[in-house]
Design an enzyme around this catalytic site. Sequence first.
Site, PDB file in Angstrom:
ATOM      1  N   ASP A 259     -16.668 -71.405  10.130  1.00  0.00           N
ATOM      2  CA  ASP A 259     -17.244 -72.506  10.906  1.00  0.00           C
ATOM      3  C   ASP A 259     -16.346 -72.749  12.115  1.00  0.00           C
ATOM      4  O   ASP A 259     -15.210 -73.216  11.977  1.00  0.00           O
ATOM      5  CB  ASP A 259     -17.312 -73.752   9.998  1.00  0.00           C
ATOM      6  CG  ASP A 259     -18.057 -74.903  10.643  1.00  0.00           C
ATOM      7  OD1 ASP A 259     -18.056 -74.983  11.888  1.00  0.00           O
ATOM      8  OD2 ASP A 259     -18.617 -75.725   9.903  1.00  0.00           O
ATOM      9  N   HIS A 260     -16.867 -72.415  13.277  1.00  0.00           N
ATOM     10  CA  HIS A 260     -16.035 -72.467  14.485  1.00  0.00           C
ATOM     11  C   HIS A 260     -15.716 -73.904  14.908  1.00  0.00           C
ATOM     12  O   HIS A 260     -14.879 -74.138  15.775  1.00  0.00           O
ATOM     13  CB  HIS A 260     -16.757 -71.726  15.613  1.00  0.00           C
ATOM     14  CG  HIS A 260     -15.821 -71.071  16.589  1.00  0.00           C
ATOM     15  ND1 HIS A 260     -14.473 -71.362  16.672  1.00  0.00           N
ATOM     16  CD2 HIS A 260     -16.038 -70.127  17.537  1.00  0.00           C
ATOM     17  CE1 HIS A 260     -13.912 -70.645  17.616  1.00  0.00           C
ATOM     18  NE2 HIS A 260     -14.839 -69.877  18.155  1.00  0.00           N
ATOM     19  N   ARG A 261     -16.394 -74.881  14.309  1.00  0.00           N
ATOM     20  CA  ARG A 261     -16.032 -76.265  14.629  1.00  0.00           C
ATOM     21  C   ARG A 261     -14.637 -76.582  14.124  1.00  0.00           C
ATOM     22  O   ARG A 261     -13.910 -77.367  14.710  1.00  0.00           O
ATOM     23  CB  ARG A 261     -17.035 -77.249  13.987  1.00  0.00           C
ATOM     24  CG  ARG A 261     -18.431 -77.162  14.569  1.00  0.00           C
ATOM     25  CD  ARG A 261     -19.391 -78.034  13.795  1.00  0.00           C
ATOM     26  NE  ARG A 261     -19.507 -77.629  12.400  1.00  0.00           N
ATOM     27  CZ  ARG A 261     -20.239 -78.266  11.499  1.00  0.00           C
ATOM     28  NH1 ARG A 261     -20.911 -79.346  11.832  1.00  0.00           N
ATOM     29  NH2 ARG A 261     -20.314 -77.829  10.259  1.00  0.00           N
TER      30      ARG A 261
END
Length: 485
Positions: A455-457
Site C-alpha cells: 500500500d503506497h499510502r
Amino acid sequence: MATDVTLPELGENIEAGDVAAVLVNPGDRVEKDAPLLELETDKAVVEVPSPDAGVVTAVLVKAGDTINVGDPIASLEPDGAGGDAAPPPQAALAAQATSAAEPPPPSAAPAAAPAPAGGLLAAASGVTGSDSASATPAPAEPAPQSAPAAPGTAPSGAPALAGAAADVGAATPAGARTDAPEAVEPIPATPAVRRLAREIGVDIRAVTGSGEGGRILLDDVKATAKRLLQAPPAAAAAAHPAAPPLPDFSQWGPVQEEAMNAVRRITASHLTAAWQTIPAVTQLDKADITDLEHLRKRYAPRAEAAGGKLTVTAILVKVVATALKVFPQFNASIDMARSTVIYKRYCHVGIAVDTDRGLLVPVIRDADRKNIVEIAAALGEISVRARARKLGPAEMQGGSFTISNLGGIGGSHFSPIINSPEVAILGVSRAETEPVWRDGAFVPRLRLPLSLTYDHRLIDGADGIRFLRWIIEALEQPLLLALEG
Ligand code: CAO
C-alpha cells in the site's frame, strides 16, 4: 408463547449468509445451543444455535435462502414460556407458511440480536484484533523491542503518511443504497447501527463515524441517508456507479447461469473494495533458493515427524514473520477516517489456500513465536481444514500480512491484491532452475520468483524493495533469521 429466533451476529464483518441446511422441523424439541441451521458465511459453514431450549413451532427459512443478521429464522416456544404445548405438525406447517409469506414485524429484529452462547458466537468473538477503527485491544504479549532494522534498512515514512492519505480518502464513495453483500471490512459500529443502515438502505462502509475513535453512530447513518436523499440523482449515481449492463450473451451461443456462492460473493466484494481504495505497487524479484532447497530436503523428515510438510510456504511464513518485526510498517493498517496508522504488536500470517469453493485465507497465529516445524504442521492442518470447509470465521480474521503461493501450480510472476485492511501481500511463483552468471560462467541455480504488493499510502518504494530484499537475503542466508529476527 412462541418468539422469533433471529440470525445472531456471527462476527465483526459478517452480515449475511446462505442457508446450507435446515436442521430442525416444526414440532421438534431443541436444547439450548442445539444447531438450528447450517449457514454458509464468510468462507465457512457454521451452525446457528438455538438461543433457548423449547419447541420449534415454525421454520422461516429454507436451504438456499440468503439471510441477513437480524432476520427471523424460526419460531420457538421456549420452555416455561407459559404457552401451549407444541402445535401439531399440521398447525406448525400452517404457521410456517404464514410467517414465511409475511414480512416480520419490527419487533422481530431486536436492537441487538440476542447472543446465544455456543460454539458459533464463541468462535466469532475476539476476532477484532485487526479492526482498525475500534479501540485497539490490549496486546496479548509484550510489545516487541523497537525493531532493529538491518544496517542501512531503517524503515521510514510511516509517520509521513497522513497528509497524502487524506486526499485518497476523498475518493471514498459518499454512500448509497447497495444490494451487494457488504465488503469484509472492519466496521466500527454496533449491531443496532448496522441494522438501521441496512434497513434504510445506507451502505455503512460509506458512513463517516463521529463517535469516539471514529465509531459510527445512529445519527451518522441518518445524516448520510438525508444527504443522499437531498443529493441530485447524478451525484448519487456517481457515488456508486453501477456496472454497465451486460449484453445478452445467448445471441452468440449457448450460455449457462450459475449463482455465485458465498465465498465468491464475499471475495468479489472484498477484492473490489481493496482494488478501488488502495493505491498499490507490486515489486518483483527472485531469491536463489538452491542452498535452501538442500536444507529443506535434509530437514523434511523432522517436519514430517511433527505432522507437517517442510514446503517453501512454511519456510516463508517464518521469514515473513521475522521481516515484519524488522519492518513494522508492513504489519499495520491505515485508518483513513482518523488519519492514523495502527501498528500491530502481534504477528499473524495469513495463507491463501485454493479450495473448490474459492480462495480462503486462514491465519497462522503468532507465527513469529513458532519455529518452522511448528509452522509446517499448522499450515498442513489449516489447509486440510480449509479444503474440508471446517474453518471457523475467526480463523480467517486478524491477519497481519498474507502470503499467496501459486508456485505449486505454476506461473512465473503475478501481482497479488492486498488483503485489506492489511498493507502488503507476498506473491510466490514457481521456483525454476535457471542459468546464473557467476565468476565468468553460467551456473544452474534454483530461483524463486517473489511479488510484493504494498500500500503506497503507507509504504514508500524504497521500503518496499528493502523489505523484499530482506526476505530474499533471509532465504539465501538463513542465518539472518537468527541474527536479526
Ligand atoms: N515453487 C516450486 N515448487 C513449489 C512451490 C514454489 N513456489 N510452492 C510449492 N511447491 C511445491 C511443494 O514443494 C510441493 O512439492 P512436493 O510435493 O514435491 O514436495 C508441491 O509444490 C505442492 O505444495 P503444496 O501446495 O502442497 O504445499 P505448500 O505448503 O507449498 O502450499 C498452499 C500450501 C495452501 C499455499 C497451497 O496448497 C495453495 O493452496 N496454493 C494456492 C494459493 C492460491 O490460490 N493463491 C492465489 C490467491 S489469488 O491472489
